[in-house]
Design a protein around this motif. Structure first.
Motif, PDB file in Angstrom:
ATOM      1  N   ILE A   8       0.888  -1.165   0.000  1.00 26.15           N
ATOM      2  CA  ILE A   8       0.000   0.000   0.000  1.00 26.15           C
ATOM      3  C   ILE A   8       0.922   1.209   0.000  1.00 26.15           C
ATOM      4  O   ILE A   8       1.787   1.331   0.887  1.00 26.15           O
ATOM      5  CB  ILE A   8      -0.891   0.033   1.255  1.00 26.15           C
ATOM      6  N   TRP A  25      -4.740   6.117  10.698  1.00 21.90           N
ATOM      7  CA  TRP A  25      -5.153   4.856  10.068  1.00 21.90           C
ATOM      8  C   TRP A  25      -6.600   4.564  10.470  1.00 21.90           C
ATOM      9  O   TRP A  25      -6.976   4.725  11.636  1.00 21.90           O
ATOM     10  CB  TRP A  25      -4.229   3.717  10.497  1.00 21.90           C
ATOM     11  N   VAL A  27      -8.041   1.580   9.726  1.00 15.93           N
ATOM     12  CA  VAL A  27      -8.155   0.120   9.901  1.00 15.93           C
ATOM     13  C   VAL A  27      -6.967  -0.351  10.738  1.00 15.93           C
ATOM     14  O   VAL A  27      -5.943   0.322  10.821  1.00 15.93           O
ATOM     15  CB  VAL A  27      -8.166  -0.604   8.527  1.00 15.93           C
ATOM     16  N   ARG A  31      -6.766  -6.888   9.870  1.00 13.19           N
ATOM     17  CA  ARG A  31      -8.081  -6.705   9.260  1.00 13.19           C
ATOM     18  C   ARG A  31      -8.051  -7.164   7.796  1.00 13.19           C
ATOM     19  O   ARG A  31      -7.087  -6.931   7.090  1.00 13.19           O
ATOM     20  CB  ARG A  31      -8.446  -5.220   9.352  1.00 13.19           C
ATOM     21  N   ILE A  33      -9.111  -6.533   4.141  1.00 12.30           N
ATOM     22  CA  ILE A  33      -9.409  -5.288   3.430  1.00 12.30           C
ATOM     23  C   ILE A  33     -10.133  -5.603   2.124  1.00 12.30           C
ATOM     24  O   ILE A  33      -9.765  -6.540   1.408  1.00 12.30           O
ATOM     25  CB  ILE A  33      -8.086  -4.534   3.112  1.00 12.30           C
ATOM     26  N   GLU A  37     -11.958   0.196   0.066  1.00 12.42           N
ATOM     27  CA  GLU A  37     -12.106   0.556   1.480  1.00 12.42           C
ATOM     28  C   GLU A  37     -11.131   1.674   1.842  1.00 12.42           C
ATOM     29  O   GLU A  37      -9.978   1.687   1.411  1.00 12.42           O
ATOM     30  CB  GLU A  37     -11.826  -0.682   2.337  1.00 12.42           C
ATOM     31  N   LEU A  39      -8.471   3.377   3.927  1.00 10.85           N
ATOM     32  CA  LEU A  39      -7.453   2.777   4.796  1.00 10.85           C
ATOM     33  C   LEU A  39      -6.812   3.783   5.748  1.00 10.85           C
ATOM     34  O   LEU A  39      -6.638   3.498   6.924  1.00 10.85           O
ATOM     35  CB  LEU A  39      -6.346   2.150   3.929  1.00 10.85           C
ATOM     36  N   GLU A  52      -7.561   4.831  -0.523  1.00  7.83           N
ATOM     37  CA  GLU A  52      -8.456   3.675  -0.646  1.00  7.83           C
ATOM     38  C   GLU A  52      -7.696   2.470  -1.170  1.00  7.83           C
ATOM     39  O   GLU A  52      -6.758   2.600  -1.959  1.00  7.83           O
ATOM     40  CB  GLU A  52      -9.623   4.019  -1.580  1.00  7.83           C
ATOM     41  N   ALA A  53      -8.112   1.292  -0.733  1.00  8.21           N
ATOM     42  CA  ALA A  53      -7.447   0.052  -1.133  1.00  8.21           C
ATOM     43  C   ALA A  53      -7.686  -0.222  -2.616  1.00  8.21           C
ATOM     44  O   ALA A  53      -8.824  -0.203  -3.082  1.00  8.21           O
ATOM     45  CB  ALA A  53      -7.974  -1.108  -0.301  1.00  8.21           C
ATOM     46  N   LEU A  59      -4.422  -7.040   5.989  1.00  6.35           N
ATOM     47  CA  LEU A  59      -3.462  -6.003   6.364  1.00  6.35           C
ATOM     48  C   LEU A  59      -2.519  -6.571   7.423  1.00  6.35           C
ATOM     49  O   LEU A  59      -2.894  -6.714   8.584  1.00  6.35           O
ATOM     50  CB  LEU A  59      -4.193  -4.760   6.887  1.00  6.35           C
ATOM     51  N   ILE A  62       1.304  -2.124   9.232  1.00  5.69           N
ATOM     52  CA  ILE A  62       1.235  -0.687   8.991  1.00  5.69           C
ATOM     53  C   ILE A  62       2.653  -0.149   9.100  1.00  5.69           C
ATOM     54  O   ILE A  62       3.335  -0.362  10.107  1.00  5.69           O
ATOM     55  CB  ILE A  62       0.299  -0.006  10.018  1.00  5.69           C
TER      56      ILE A  62
END
Length: 373
Positions: A8, A25, A27, A31, A33, A37, A39, A52-53, A59, A62
């Protein structure tokens, strides 16, 4: 080949974005994804927006932390299924290098071009393929082509895209071809010729730019393939002159910030940089008296001078009308004056700038409209 690790990354929103600051963040790690969605919130020097994803997945990590300012394409997080080991993910993160800026196809060459139209120098941008019917984006009163920063690249995936700074706006010359919608429409038609667009173009117009697009279609129907209008002027007389007059008169951050907040359902979207950029534009030599002249001519006394609903209804063109239900500049009730054959979409929790506040939904609607869907 092992299981896939999907990065990402910091997106590139608009032609001038070089970096973004990670805010919150939305999310948590672990989680699952879904595509589309939201993020993570990212603030740029223009506006805040959610990343957005583009892929679905789990995930796992991060990477970009709240408060960090990172370049475009820097790693924000990692998606990978559970069979991928933590060690593999750590190795992937350690080895990740930010691709060089400008390495993309289509990013070579200048971001902006300039054309001379009737003695007025105009800044514009081109994106997308060379073949196909071009899509021309026309911004509103006091705006510039950066109003479309979340839209141009998305539409340019399938269509040639052109966006201009109108005269006395953005980085175009501080001169007006006339202080009427008709004069501006004639000017933009001449601009298209200067930009070597000889056939018809799809027009996407916001606010004042919507009225310009309608007038272009009325004056030169053969030059216009379709119309997409975002909170357009021209459908009724009412307008919030407190905004238009106040915008022209504001001289300081303190005066300008609450006015710009009227453009959005969420005032948090008005960043310090947005206010500073707008003040810098208004202080450019010759700009303010021209904005005052234009504002008085088009919106003086709280009334729109260009009434185009009847002409619009007579046009046999594909037509999309997009409006925010919380528009405090031009009320979304005016969408009722769109022709019966127009596709009308109204967005909740959205103000005057739907193309920024609801970029994904606006882009999806534009793509359907442009493909004849």
């Amino acid at each position: 080949m092992g299981a896939q690790i999907i990065p990402i990354v910091m997106p590139k929103w608009g032609l001038e974005m070089r970096e973004g600051t990670v805010q919150d963040w939305l999310v948590k790690e672990g989680r699952r994804i879904e595509v589309g969605e939201a993020l993570v919130d990212v603030e740029t020097d223009k506006i805040s927006n959610a990343v957005e994803a583009t892929d679905a997945g789990l995930l796992r990590r991060i990477v970009g932390q709240s408060g960090e300012t990172l370049p475009v394409k820097a790693l924000l997080g990692v998606l990978a299924e559970s069979e991928v080991s933590d060690a593999e993910i750590e190795a992937y993160i350690a080895a990740y290098e930010v691709p060089a800026a400008g390495g993309d196809e289509g990013e070579a060459g200048p971001s902006f071009e300039y054309a001379d139209v009737d003695g007025i120098r105009v800044r514009y941008a081109r994106r997308g393929p060379e073949q196909g019917t071009p899509v021309l984006f026309i911004h509103g009163f006091g705006g510039d082509l950066n109003n479309w920063l979340f839209n141009l690249d998305a539409i340019a995936e399938k269509h040639p895209v052109i966006a201009l700074d109108l005269p006395a706006h953005g980085q175009s010359q501080a001169k007006l071809p006339g202080a009427s919608i008709a004069a501006l429409a004639e000017f933009v038609l001449k601009f298209l010729r200067a930009a070597e667009v000889t056939g018809p173009a799809h027009l996407v117009g916001h606010s004042m730019g919507g009225a310009i697009a309608i007038q272009m279609a009325v004056s030169a129907p053969a030059r216009v393939a379709s119309l997409a209008l975002v909170s357009p002027a021209g459908l009724d007389t009412a307008i919030n002159s407190g905004y238009t007059d106040g915008f022209v008169q504001a001289q300081s951050r303190r005066e300008l910030k609450p006015l710009l907040e009227q453009l959005f359902a969420d005032p948090e979207l008005v960043s310090r940089q947005m206010v500073d950029d707008m003040l810098k534009f208004k202080r450019m030599d010759g700009v303010e008296p021209l904005l005052a002249e234009l504002g008085t001519a088009l919106f003086g006394g709280g009334r729109q001078s260009a009434m185009l609903a009847d002409e619009l209804a007579a046009l046999d063109k594909p037509m999309l009308v997009l409006w925010g239900n919380e528009d405090r500049v031009i009320s979304s009730t005016q969408a009722a004056n769109a022709p019966p054959h127009a596709k009308v979409i109204r967005f909740d929790a959205t103000g005057h700038m739907a193309m920024l506040e609801k970029a994904s939904e606006v882009n999806a609607a534009l793509q359907r409209h442009l493909s004849g869907g």
